[in-house]
Write a protein that holds these residues in place. Sequence first.
Motif: not given
Length: 284
Positions: A63, A240, A244, A248, A251, A255
């Motif tokens: 990522d 961030n 994550t 999402r 996800f 994360g």
Amino acid sequence: MITMAGKTIRKWWALFALPTFAAFLVGFVVPFIMGIYLSFCRFSTVTDAKFVGLQNYTAAIADKEFWRSLVYTVAFTLVTVIVVNIVAFAIAYMLTKAVKGANIFRSVFFMPNLIGGIILGYIWLLLLNGVLAHWGRSITYSGTYGFWGMVMLYCWQQIGYMMIIYIAGLQALPGDVIEAAAVDGASSRQTLFRVTIPLMMPSITVCTFLTMTNGFKMFDQNLALTNGAPSNTSELLALNIYRTFYGRAGFEGVGQAKAVIFFLIVAVIAIIQNRLSTSREVEA
């Protein structure tokens, strides 16, 4: 000679320690171990976790936004650690001198630390947007604006707290050493850099550790002030990871893997910083 209270504590220490130990296990150790396990799983809740090996870590490392946020966070932490500690030490040094109203100034400088991060973020959002409005800009206009906005917010909040630690360290300095330096003809500048600061290294170690770890972990101020705008360019690493994990579907494991990587990075940096600072401490 052991007192009656000491004998009682020796006999029943396990009973006194058990509640704290149980809270530590339930509140830290168990979630920490589960978090590491879940970083190797695909899950939406804890009960439906399926082991997927290193897939989450592979996705996290691939990522680009994760690495951009990491670089952004490292830059933010470096700037704030330097600014907070220099300014906090300077203020503490001045307020330990014969300054009229020193106690009032200490209280005023410490007060921002009592305000919650979310509230601080919204307050500074209004202040900075009010200033930037003269140029037709806003705090979310670019990642650079967001970066320096968060630097000002964080420094304003943390300086007072670190100032208190530095004041405690300055007041604990051995007076005879300072007096001996003055008798030997040392100037104020020489005394500061060759006597005071070396003896202050334990306080500097603590303050540097706190500002560094808090800088890496900063989340709520980032969320309130910029929310990562524009296009996540002002997104610190904690935000961030949050996006994550919660932003999402599917996800969550990625994360969690990012959180484990984040923990390892901060732990390694903190250990290195602590050892380097401790090695420079001197005996009074």
